[in-house]
Scaffold this motif. Structure first.
Motif, PDB file in Angstrom:
ATOM      1  N   ASN A  97       7.938  28.816  -1.517  1.00 31.92           N
ATOM      2  CA  ASN A  97       6.652  29.432  -1.161  1.00 31.92           C
ATOM      3  C   ASN A  97       6.345  29.260   0.310  1.00 31.92           C
ATOM      4  O   ASN A  97       5.860  30.171   1.008  1.00 31.92           O
ATOM      5  CB  ASN A  97       5.537  28.821  -2.021  1.00 31.92           C
ATOM      6  N   TRP A  98       6.643  27.999   0.801  1.00 36.32           N
ATOM      7  CA  TRP A  98       6.391  27.783   2.232  1.00 36.32           C
ATOM      8  C   TRP A  98       7.301  28.656   3.102  1.00 36.32           C
ATOM      9  O   TRP A  98       6.889  29.173   4.135  1.00 36.32           O
ATOM     10  CB  TRP A  98       6.615  26.300   2.586  1.00 36.32           C
ATOM     11  N   LEU A  99       8.564  28.814   2.659  1.00 33.37           N
ATOM     12  CA  LEU A  99       9.488  29.673   3.424  1.00 33.37           C
ATOM     13  C   LEU A  99       9.021  31.122   3.437  1.00 33.37           C
ATOM     14  O   LEU A  99       9.131  31.835   4.434  1.00 33.37           O
ATOM     15  CB  LEU A  99      10.891  29.575   2.831  1.00 33.37           C
ATOM     16  N   ARG A 100       8.510  31.571   2.276  1.00 35.68           N
ATOM     17  CA  ARG A 100       8.014  32.955   2.236  1.00 35.68           C
ATOM     18  C   ARG A 100       6.849  33.147   3.195  1.00 35.68           C
ATOM     19  O   ARG A 100       6.742  34.150   3.911  1.00 35.68           O
ATOM     20  CB  ARG A 100       7.582  33.309   0.800  1.00 35.68           C
ATOM     21  N   ILE A 101       5.953  32.175   3.203  1.00 33.34           N
ATOM     22  CA  ILE A 101       4.791  32.282   4.110  1.00 33.34           C
ATOM     23  C   ILE A 101       5.252  32.270   5.563  1.00 33.34           C
ATOM     24  O   ILE A 101       4.801  33.048   6.398  1.00 33.34           O
ATOM     25  CB  ILE A 101       3.813  31.128   3.844  1.00 33.34           C
ATOM     26  N   PHE A 102       6.214  31.373   5.876  1.00 35.02           N
ATOM     27  CA  PHE A 102       6.759  31.260   7.232  1.00 35.02           C
ATOM     28  C   PHE A 102       7.416  32.579   7.673  1.00 35.02           C
ATOM     29  O   PHE A 102       7.240  33.076   8.784  1.00 35.02           O
ATOM     30  CB  PHE A 102       7.750  30.096   7.242  1.00 35.02           C
ATOM     31  N   LEU A 103       8.195  33.196   6.762  1.00 33.99           N
ATOM     32  CA  LEU A 103       8.883  34.445   7.038  1.00 33.99           C
ATOM     33  C   LEU A 103       7.883  35.580   7.255  1.00 33.99           C
ATOM     34  O   LEU A 103       8.001  36.392   8.184  1.00 33.99           O
ATOM     35  CB  LEU A 103       9.833  34.781   5.889  1.00 33.99           C
ATOM     36  N   LEU A 104       6.878  35.664   6.396  1.00 37.25           N
ATOM     37  CA  LEU A 104       5.858  36.724   6.510  1.00 37.25           C
ATOM     38  C   LEU A 104       5.089  36.608   7.817  1.00 37.25           C
ATOM     39  O   LEU A 104       4.818  37.602   8.512  1.00 37.25           O
ATOM     40  CB  LEU A 104       4.904  36.647   5.319  1.00 37.25           C
ATOM     41  N   ILE A 140       3.829  38.531  13.384  1.00 34.46           N
ATOM     42  CA  ILE A 140       3.717  38.287  14.828  1.00 34.46           C
ATOM     43  C   ILE A 140       4.639  39.223  15.602  1.00 34.46           C
ATOM     44  O   ILE A 140       4.294  39.763  16.648  1.00 34.46           O
ATOM     45  CB  ILE A 140       4.037  36.804  15.137  1.00 34.46           C
ATOM     46  N   GLY A 141       5.820  39.443  15.113  1.00 38.62           N
ATOM     47  CA  GLY A 141       6.779  40.282  15.844  1.00 38.62           C
ATOM     48  C   GLY A 141       6.500  41.760  15.749  1.00 38.62           C
ATOM     49  O   GLY A 141       6.746  42.516  16.682  1.00 38.62           O
ATOM     50  N   LEU A 142       6.012  42.226  14.613  1.00 42.02           N
ATOM     51  CA  LEU A 142       5.864  43.659  14.397  1.00 42.02           C
ATOM     52  C   LEU A 142       4.508  44.207  14.792  1.00 42.02           C
ATOM     53  O   LEU A 142       4.363  45.401  15.032  1.00 42.02           O
ATOM     54  CB  LEU A 142       6.126  43.990  12.914  1.00 42.02           C
ATOM     55  N   ILE A 165       7.300  39.412  20.744  1.00 41.74           N
ATOM     56  CA  ILE A 165       8.427  39.857  19.917  1.00 41.74           C
ATOM     57  C   ILE A 165       9.468  38.745  19.783  1.00 41.74           C
ATOM     58  O   ILE A 165      10.019  38.495  18.692  1.00 41.74           O
ATOM     59  CB  ILE A 165       9.041  41.140  20.538  1.00 41.74           C
ATOM     60  N   VAL A 166       9.735  38.049  20.906  1.00 44.38           N
ATOM     61  CA  VAL A 166      10.730  36.967  20.880  1.00 44.38           C
ATOM     62  C   VAL A 166      10.295  35.861  19.921  1.00 44.38           C
ATOM     63  O   VAL A 166      11.081  35.356  19.087  1.00 44.38           O
ATOM     64  CB  VAL A 166      10.953  36.418  22.311  1.00 44.38           C
ATOM     65  N   VAL A 167       9.009  35.423  20.025  1.00 42.72           N
ATOM     66  CA  VAL A 167       8.512  34.357  19.140  1.00 42.72           C
ATOM     67  C   VAL A 167       8.608  34.796  17.687  1.00 42.72           C
ATOM     68  O   VAL A 167       9.025  34.015  16.795  1.00 42.72           O
ATOM     69  CB  VAL A 167       7.066  33.992  19.521  1.00 42.72           C
ATOM     70  N   GLY A 168       8.225  36.075  17.446  1.00 41.15           N
ATOM     71  CA  GLY A 168       8.302  36.562  16.071  1.00 41.15           C
ATOM     72  C   GLY A 168       9.712  36.544  15.535  1.00 41.15           C
ATOM     73  O   GLY A 168       9.978  36.170  14.378  1.00 41.15           O
ATOM     74  N   LEU A 169      10.694  36.969  16.374  1.00 36.06           N
ATOM     75  CA  LEU A 169      12.097  36.992  15.936  1.00 36.06           C
ATOM     76  C   LEU A 169      12.622  35.576  15.702  1.00 36.06           C
ATOM     77  O   LEU A 169      13.384  35.322  14.759  1.00 36.06           O
ATOM     78  CB  LEU A 169      12.940  37.720  16.986  1.00 36.06           C
ATOM     79  N   ILE A 170      12.232  34.624  16.574  1.00 30.53           N
ATOM     80  CA  ILE A 170      12.691  33.231  16.389  1.00 30.53           C
ATOM     81  C   ILE A 170      12.210  32.683  15.061  1.00 30.53           C
ATOM     82  O   ILE A 170      12.969  32.060  14.284  1.00 30.53           O
ATOM     83  CB  ILE A 170      12.211  32.358  17.559  1.00 30.53           C
ATOM     84  N   LEU A 171      10.911  32.924  14.778  1.00 27.92           N
ATOM     85  CA  LEU A 171      10.369  32.444  13.514  1.00 27.92           C
ATOM     86  C   LEU A 171      11.078  33.092  12.333  1.00 27.92           C
ATOM     87  O   LEU A 171      11.375  32.447  11.310  1.00 27.92           O
ATOM     88  CB  LEU A 171       8.871  32.698  13.451  1.00 27.92           C
ATOM     89  N   THR A 172      11.346  34.379  12.442  1.00 24.40           N
ATOM     90  CA  THR A 172      12.012  35.110  11.350  1.00 24.40           C
ATOM     91  C   THR A 172      13.423  34.571  11.133  1.00 24.40           C
ATOM     92  O   THR A 172      13.856  34.310   9.999  1.00 24.40           O
ATOM     93  CB  THR A 172      12.044  36.603  11.671  1.00 24.40           C
ATOM     94  N   LEU A 202      15.194  32.573   7.863  1.00 25.26           N
ATOM     95  CA  LEU A 202      16.406  33.013   7.181  1.00 25.26           C
ATOM     96  C   LEU A 202      17.449  31.903   7.150  1.00 25.26           C
ATOM     97  O   LEU A 202      18.167  31.691   6.155  1.00 25.26           O
ATOM     98  CB  LEU A 202      16.969  34.250   7.876  1.00 25.26           C
ATOM     99  N   ALA A 203      17.523  31.133   8.253  1.00 21.08           N
ATOM    100  CA  ALA A 203      18.520  30.035   8.296  1.00 21.08           C
ATOM    101  C   ALA A 203      18.196  28.968   7.270  1.00 21.08           C
ATOM    102  O   ALA A 203      19.070  28.461   6.558  1.00 21.08           O
ATOM    103  CB  ALA A 203      18.565  29.427   9.692  1.00 21.08           C
ATOM    104  N   ILE A 204      16.911  28.615   7.202  1.00 19.80           N
ATOM    105  CA  ILE A 204      16.502  27.609   6.210  1.00 19.80           C
ATOM    106  C   ILE A 204      16.751  28.116   4.796  1.00 19.80           C
ATOM    107  O   ILE A 204      17.186  27.391   3.896  1.00 19.80           O
ATOM    108  CB  ILE A 204      15.034  27.239   6.435  1.00 19.80           C
ATOM    109  N   TRP A 205      16.495  29.389   4.610  1.00 17.92           N
ATOM    110  CA  TRP A 205      16.704  29.987   3.281  1.00 17.92           C
ATOM    111  C   TRP A 205      18.164  29.894   2.847  1.00 17.92           C
ATOM    112  O   TRP A 205      18.483  29.585   1.722  1.00 17.92           O
ATOM    113  CB  TRP A 205      16.216  31.420   3.298  1.00 17.92           C
ATOM    114  N   ARG A 206      19.041  30.213   3.816  1.00 18.92           N
ATOM    115  CA  ARG A 206      20.470  30.153   3.469  1.00 18.92           C
ATOM    116  C   ARG A 206      20.922  28.714   3.215  1.00 18.92           C
ATOM    117  O   ARG A 206      21.803  28.438   2.396  1.00 18.92           O
ATOM    118  CB  ARG A 206      21.312  30.761   4.586  1.00 18.92           C
ATOM    119  N   THR A 207      20.293  27.789   3.948  1.00 22.47           N
ATOM    120  CA  THR A 207      20.676  26.372   3.755  1.00 22.47           C
ATOM    121  C   THR A 207      20.171  25.842   2.422  1.00 22.47           C
ATOM    122  O   THR A 207      20.822  25.057   1.721  1.00 22.47           O
ATOM    123  CB  THR A 207      20.121  25.530   4.896  1.00 22.47           C
TER     124      THR A 207
END
Length: 955
Positions: free
Chosen positions: A3-10, A15-17, A934-941, A945-950
């Motif tokens: 849930n926290w990852l979903r919130i972080f991703l959203l 922020i980026g879009l 845009i850069v900050v948004g992409l870094i967060l995104t 994704l990296a945490i999700w894969r881990t």
């Protein structure tokens, strides 16, 4: 964890879009919703004339965001917005609009929310418009948004048929062209019939010769029609039961309307209840053409004769309405004239400029008690409105007149005067005769406004609005009319106005009434005043030959070398402008007097003084005016009544021409100024001086001329002649002469004393650098003038037969420095670009060193100035005055700076002007700040994704 990852991703996506979505939303939003090119009547324009396209306007619907929005024409070659505050704006609250000096339409929306506004902006089209199609394109200055208007076809016609139907407003220059020839005949044509059979027969005989002459010079039918409506195609009045049915448009407020003698309506539209249907009580006869022999009609000859008192022309026509039975008081006759003169809505124009029509309604017709001449009762209308009407067998009737646009759809509303001023327009009834008891002629008004009459009037007023002619109108040529109860009953006599009354025009419908005790009358219409008008000042010329025209002035300010030319005579001509009769006034001056004091050494005889008419032709009458010449050369020439009668008052100038003589050995200067007096008694006497003319006679083959030059404001390497610059030549004896340069920047120095040494000083023109005096002396041995002392900026030629002193002045010029800085940190900034505009709205050009090289009209042609790495730059060579620095490109990450006004003057600049720029405070299209979002948004995104894969399952 998921849930926290979903919130972080959203959160990262948002922020980026968000900035990108904001950018796309901006691109999709349109500020200009609609744009239409209209005429001043609010009608959409589909065609335009290539010449005199007229005044237009741009109607816009715009969706305005909060703050300021600028819109401009992308190409202002063929059209431009007119600078000034825009008042036709809805809503009027919270939004303002103005066209600035750059021809940009600036909106300011003070509301926090966007607003939709409708605005109408004046627009000027190039004249001539030498293209086949006109398509305007608008652009929102701060975005890439553009809007193309519909294409407009450009025609070769001066006024389109459509515009004639909607406004019928065009330049009525034809009036002035046809007016001259019309007035020549009208002022010599008997313009009133007698009341007895014996007088009628005299009238017929006296007119045959005049009308015969007129018929040889009258225009063809096509020419007369062209004179009436030149360069203009106007649709016919739309079919309607009566002319008044076409009067459906909104009335137009006008400043002045003028009936013009040379205005013709090719056809008249007749209607009214008396001509309505098969059971009508009257019938129309005509239109009938003029007869060349000019015989007056009487009895029933109205059916095939044209009344001689009307203006004569081969295209002249008349329309008779003949009564079959007695009309009721409510029965009407309606007549529409398309062209009766001109009107203007402007308070500054000297002449009315738009064609005027007239709707005439006749009612309350009362028969004369006697038997009508020829057994018919009728009213006869001329297609020349000034010529008026003839009525027979009728005692009285009401006459309502509504002046209109040329197409008859809009009434003209004559505004009431304010602050105690006079009315600007009048309607005049002339030739109100009282020759015989029981045969007086009357005119009246039902408006309640009092009529105006002349000095020594022979028109009596009555309490019920009627004005009665009680004077004896003398109409026969050559007969005196100076008795106490007499007046000359023909246009152009010295007291024609004594038998007239003028009524002020106010509102839209003007209610008059006419009456004839004899039952048969001709009544003319005009708008001329019943008093003489103040003339313009006369102009004097001096010339070698007897040529006519103010252009012949070849001896004014000229030096004649007596060793080369043995001249013993030349001509003085005094040109006196006139006003237009009967358009502006029906009254001539009672007296016209020339006075002139000739220079010493000059003589003239009465035989050498000639009066010339406005066409340049000499006036020779048996009863010549009194010419008095005193031994000391004082000349007085008072015109006789006959000479004043003969003068044509058509707005042009008549002239007094004198051939003066003098000794062919005369040395010196002839200076002369004359005076012309128009005298019609108290309050109507004007004495006007001419300009002074000067001619020099010398015996010196060496001509000395001073020429004054100044460098051009925007090109210091070029010079231009400077006129009206005063030079003072002060001799060693203390006497001083002051001379002023002419339009060519020159002055002739033929009257300098060669035994004197002159100190020459000048009144330096404003804006030019002061210069010291120089010394001028004559070298008798070399027979040349020489410059001594300080000769800076002075040059003297050494030609064999002439010498020219050239004095050159340089404009005061200055430098100016600028420094581009950050408005917050005050650090210097590089990368900005600027242009400079002068106080005349021109843009400046510079060379690579920042030195002024010129001025241009187009913004795109201006030199773009760029600072050095520290944002500093300098311009040099600017004439003293006011300027504006305009930033056209800001450094990356900064907003455009405000326009910066500066002044070049004698006060030196101590430090550079700081031009501040503010960094963008929020991400905007094209700014660098958006990149970091845009850069900050992409870094967060990507981190999400990296945490999700881990941790795919959380944990």
């Amino acid at each position: 964890m998921k849930n926290w990852l979903r919130i972080f991703l959203l959160l990262g996506c948002l922020i980026g879009l968000t900035p990108l979505l904001h950018i796309n939303a901006q691109k999709r939003a349109s500020i200009i919703e609609t744009a239409i090119l209209q005429d001043r009547g609010g009608q959409a324009v589909q065609t335009l004339a290539s010449h005199q396209p007229g005044d237009l306007q741009l109607a816009l619907t715009v969706a305005l965001p909060a703050g300021e929005t600028a819109i401009t024409l992308r190409d202002q070659t063929h059209a431009e917005l007119l600078p000034g505050k825009v008042t036709d704006l809805k809503p009027a609250q919270g939004v303002t609009a103005e066209v600035d000096r750059d021809r940009q339409l600036i909106f300011k929306n003070d509301q926090a929310q966007p607003q939709t506004a409708n605005v109408v902006v004046p627009l000027k089209v190039t004249d001539p418009l030498l293209i086949a199609k006109l398509q305007l394109e608008l652009q929102v200055v701060d975005t890439a948004e553009t809007f193309k208007l519909s294409k407009v076809t450009v025609t070769a016609e001066d006024v389109t048929e459509e515009s004639a139907m909607t406004g019928s407003q065009h330049n009525n220059s034809s009036s002035s062209q046809s007016q001259s020839s019309s007035q020549v005949s009208s002022q010599t044509t008997v313009s009133q019939r007698s009341q007895s059979t014996q007088q009628r027969s005299r009238s017929t005989r006296s007119q045959q010769a005049t009308t015969s002459r007129q018929s040889t010079t009258s225009a063809t039918d096509d020419e007369a029609e062209a004179q009436a409506t030149p360069q203009t195609k106007i649709s016919r009045v739309a079919p309607a039961a009566n002319p008044s049915d076409n009067l459906t448009g909104k009335p137009i407020n006008i400043h002045r309307g003028q009936i013009q003698i040379g205005s013709w309506s090719s056809e008249l539209a007749l209607g009214g209840t008396l001509l309505d249907g098969d059971d009508s009580k009257a019938e129309q006869v005509g239109p009938k053409q003029a007869h060349a022999n000019g015989n007056t009609y009487w009895n029933n000859s109205y059916g095939d004769q044209y009344y001689y008192s009307y203006q004569q022309d081969k295209a002249a026509k008349a329309y008779a309405v003949v009564f079959r039975e007695k009309p009721a008081k409510t029965d009407t006759i309606e007549v529409f004239y398309r062209n009766v003169g001109a009107y203007t809505t402007s308070t500054t124009l000297e002449k009315p400029d738009q064609q005027m029509g007239a709707l005439v309604t006749i009612s309350n017709i009362v028969y004369n008690s006697g038997t009508p001449a020829g057994d018919d009762r009728y009213i006869d209308f001329s297609n020349n409105f000034y010529s008026g009407i003839v009525y027979n067998g009728i005692e009285s009737f009401d006459l309502d007149i509504t002046f209109t646009t040329a197409d008859g759809t809009q009434a003209l509303n004559f505004l009431a005067p304010t602050d105690g001023k006079e009315h600007s327009s009048y309607f005049t009834f002339g030739s109100l005769n009282g020759n015989e008891p029981g045969e007086h002629e009357w005119a009246g008004t039902r408006s309640g406004l009092p009529g105006k009459r002349s000095v020594d009037t022979k028109v009596k007023d009555h309490e019920n609005g009627w004005y009665e002619g009680i004077g004896v109108g003398v109409w026969e040529a050559g007969q005196p009319y100076t008795g106490d109860n007499q007046w000359g009953d023909f246009l152009g006599s010295t007291n024609y106005e004594r038998g007239a009354v003028s009524f002020p025009l106010e509102g839209t419908t003007h209610k008059f009434m006419l009456k004839s005790e004899s039952g048969f009358t001709w009544q003319s219409f005009s708008s001329g005043y019943v008093v003489p008008l103040e003339p313009e000042a006369p102009q004097k010329t001096v010339h070698r030959t007897a040529d006519f025209g103010v252009a012949h002035n070849n001896l004014d300010k000229v030096t004649i070398d007596r060793d080369r030319e043995n001249m013993n005579s030349f001509y003085y001509t005094i040109y006196q402008p006139t006003y237009s009769i009967p358009d502006e006034s029906i009254a001539k001056p009672d007296k016209i007097i020339l006075t002139d004091q000739l220079p010493t050494g000059m003589t003239v005889t009465a035989a050498d003084i000639q009066l010339r008419n406005t066409d340049g032709q000499p006036i020779a009458v048996e009863d010549r005016g009194q010419v008095t010449i005193t031994p000391d050369g004082h000349v007085t020439y008072e015109l006789s009544n006959k000479e004043i009668e003969t003068l044509t008052f058509d707005g042009n100038s008549f002239a007094f021409q004198m051939k003066v003589t003098f000794d062919d050995q005369f040395i010196g200067t002839f200076k002369n100024q004359a005076t012309v007096t128009f005298d019609s008694g108290e309050n109507y006497t004007w004495k006007k001086d001419t300009n002074e003319v000067v001619t020099h006679f010398v015996r010196d083959p060496m001509a000395l001329t001073l020429k004054k030059l100044g460098d051009l404001p925007w090109d210091a390497a070029a010079n231009v002649p400077l006129n009206n610059v005063a030079f003072t030549f002060k001799g060693a004896d203390g006497l001083a002469l002051t001379r002023t340069t002419d339009q060519q920047g020159e002055l002739i120095l033929s009257d300098l004393d060669r035994h004197q040494t002159y100190t020459v000083t000048e009144a330096v023109p404003a804006g030019y650098a002061a210069r010291t005096s120089f010394t001028l002396a004559y070298n008798a041995a070399d027979k040349r003038w020489e410059i001594t002392g300080n000769a800076d900026q002075v040059n003297l030629t050494n030609d064999a037969s002439s010498q020219v002193i050239t004095v050159t002045n340089q404009l005061k010029r200055g430098d100016y420095r600028f420094q581009k800085i950050d408005g917050t940190t005050h650090k210097s900034l590089a990368g900005a670009e600027f242009i400079i505009r002068n106080a005349d709205g021109q843009y400046l050009t510079f060379n690579g060193n920042g030195q002024l090289t010129g001025a241009v009209d187009q913004r795109e042609q201006a030199t773009q100035l760029t600072g050095d790495t520290a944002g500093a730059f300098k311009v040099t060579g600017l004439p003293h005055g006011n300027y504006q620095l305009i930033e056209i490109k800001a450094p990356d990450g900064y907003t455009l700076g405000a326009k910066h006004d500066f002044t070049i003057s004698d006060q030196a600049q101590t430090i550079p002007d700081q031009i501040k720029n503010d960094p963008y405070s929020l991400p905007v299209t094209g700014g660098q700040g958006i990149i970091w979002f845009i850069v900050v948004g992409l870094i967060l995104t990507l981190s999400s994704l990296a945490i999700w894969r881990t941790h795919p399952r959380g944990g």
